[in-house]
Design an enzyme around this catalytic site. Sequence first.
Site, PDB file in Angstrom:
ATOM      1  N   LEU A  17     -17.995  -4.595   2.011  1.00 31.69           N
ATOM      2  CA  LEU A  17     -19.216  -3.984   1.471  1.00 31.69           C
ATOM      3  C   LEU A  17     -19.352  -4.249  -0.028  1.00 31.69           C
ATOM      4  O   LEU A  17     -20.067  -3.540  -0.734  1.00 31.69           O
ATOM      5  CB  LEU A  17     -19.216  -2.472   1.748  1.00 31.69           C
ATOM      6  CG  LEU A  17     -19.158  -2.096   3.229  1.00 31.69           C
ATOM      7  CD1 LEU A  17     -19.003  -0.591   3.404  1.00 31.69           C
ATOM      8  CD2 LEU A  17     -20.408  -2.588   3.957  1.00 31.69           C
ATOM      9  N   SER A  30     -12.062   4.096   4.218  1.00 30.62           N
ATOM     10  CA  SER A  30     -12.790   5.311   3.859  1.00 30.62           C
ATOM     11  C   SER A  30     -11.887   6.517   4.043  1.00 30.62           C
ATOM     12  O   SER A  30     -10.995   6.521   4.893  1.00 30.62           O
ATOM     13  CB  SER A  30     -14.040   5.467   4.726  1.00 30.62           C
ATOM     14  OG  SER A  30     -14.726   6.666   4.389  1.00 30.62           O
ATOM     15  N   ILE A  35     -12.629  -4.675   7.891  1.00 28.98           N
ATOM     16  CA  ILE A  35     -11.693  -3.553   7.798  1.00 28.98           C
ATOM     17  C   ILE A  35     -12.102  -2.641   6.638  1.00 28.98           C
ATOM     18  O   ILE A  35     -11.354  -2.486   5.673  1.00 28.98           O
ATOM     19  CB  ILE A  35     -10.239  -4.035   7.626  1.00 28.98           C
ATOM     20  CG1 ILE A  35     -10.157  -5.184   6.604  1.00 28.98           C
ATOM     21  CG2 ILE A  35      -9.636  -4.438   8.955  1.00 28.98           C
ATOM     22  CD1 ILE A  35      -8.739  -5.542   6.181  1.00 28.98           C
ATOM     23  N   ASN A  91     -18.780   3.546  10.492  1.00 24.32           N
ATOM     24  CA  ASN A  91     -18.292   2.170  10.356  1.00 24.32           C
ATOM     25  C   ASN A  91     -17.958   1.517  11.693  1.00 24.32           C
ATOM     26  O   ASN A  91     -17.746   0.296  11.749  1.00 24.32           O
ATOM     27  CB  ASN A  91     -17.067   2.126   9.444  1.00 24.32           C
ATOM     28  CG  ASN A  91     -17.415   2.331   7.978  1.00 24.32           C
ATOM     29  OD1 ASN A  91     -18.571   2.185   7.580  1.00 24.32           O
ATOM     30  ND2 ASN A  91     -16.423   2.668   7.172  1.00 24.32           N
ATOM     31  N   TYR A 120       0.831  -1.210   0.000  1.00 22.11           N
ATOM     32  CA  TYR A 120       0.000   0.000   0.000  1.00 22.11           C
ATOM     33  C   TYR A 120       0.867   1.262   0.000  1.00 22.11           C
ATOM     34  O   TYR A 120       0.364   2.348  -0.266  1.00 22.11           O
ATOM     35  CB  TYR A 120      -0.932   0.030   1.209  1.00 22.11           C
ATOM     36  CG  TYR A 120      -1.893  -1.124   1.319  1.00 22.11           C
ATOM     37  CD1 TYR A 120      -2.061  -2.047   0.282  1.00 22.11           C
ATOM     38  CD2 TYR A 120      -2.643  -1.328   2.478  1.00 22.11           C
ATOM     39  CE1 TYR A 120      -2.937  -3.114   0.397  1.00 22.11           C
ATOM     40  CE2 TYR A 120      -3.538  -2.380   2.593  1.00 22.11           C
ATOM     41  CZ  TYR A 120      -3.669  -3.279   1.558  1.00 22.11           C
ATOM     42  OH  TYR A 120      -4.544  -4.329   1.681  1.00 22.11           O
TER      43      TYR A 120
END
Length: 281
Positions: free
Chosen positions: A182, A225, A222, A234, A48
């Site tokens: 999601l 956002s 996890i 969340n 990342y």
Amino acid sequence: MEYAVLNNGVKMPMAGIGTFLLTPDEAEASVLSALQCGCRLIDTANAYVNEKAVGRAMKKSGLPRNEIFLETKLWPSFYEQPDAVEKTLERLGTDYIDLLLIHQPAGNYAAGYRQMEKACREGKVRAIGLSNFSEEQIREILSVCEVKPAVLQTEIHPYSQEKELKAFLAKEGIVIQAWYPLGHGDKALMEEPLFAQLSRKYGKSSAQIILRWHIQDGNIVIPGSRNPAHIRDNFDLFDFALTGEEMASIAAMDRKKRYYVSTPELLRKYAEMVPPVDSQK
């Protein structure tokens, strides 16, 4: 907050924040916002390229290190580098990692796993696990490991519930953690009539209903956002519970629909790719 107890006795929060696709600046702001909202689980990865930013956010929060559950993942091109764990610790600005995962079943992942076991024995890592591994690949690790994997991180959401894989993991004492909890923002999933109905009943958003389903089904979540309001929402998941009938209705939505599909060609590319970790902000 609710917790999962891993197979080595370590307690892991059931909800946290993911930092996939966040720039360093975004990751730092989002993680700090999440920690201020009561989040105590942070997920990042070598790939990342925001581990330094996550470390800065942890320090800026003012929270004691032992109140934060920090999770990161080794990338395939680092599996055979003997100092991969030490360099990861340096980027994060910490002397231990709560959970370290093999990110992809690519390259020499057996060597990567042995390196994580060594870090575990040395006290640099509290628990280790796998990400994106199939049942067959997990069995391969189980046949040779000295430290059993505690967590499998994989794609899980109402349209792809991985029921057979979860049954296997339960027998092995391995906890499942959901990325894309999601459904990768799938509008069809978010607008399912059932979620709209439950949203009205509980005064929660469809996203909160889905995340609550995950937690009650034993999936650590996890969601990522950049939006502080969404980050706060969340974690507003622990003041209600779905009924058994409602859980069954969501279980019936399983379509075995994945948004990410691994291929041998993709895994070869992963093994060759070197994330620019040394140039991150």
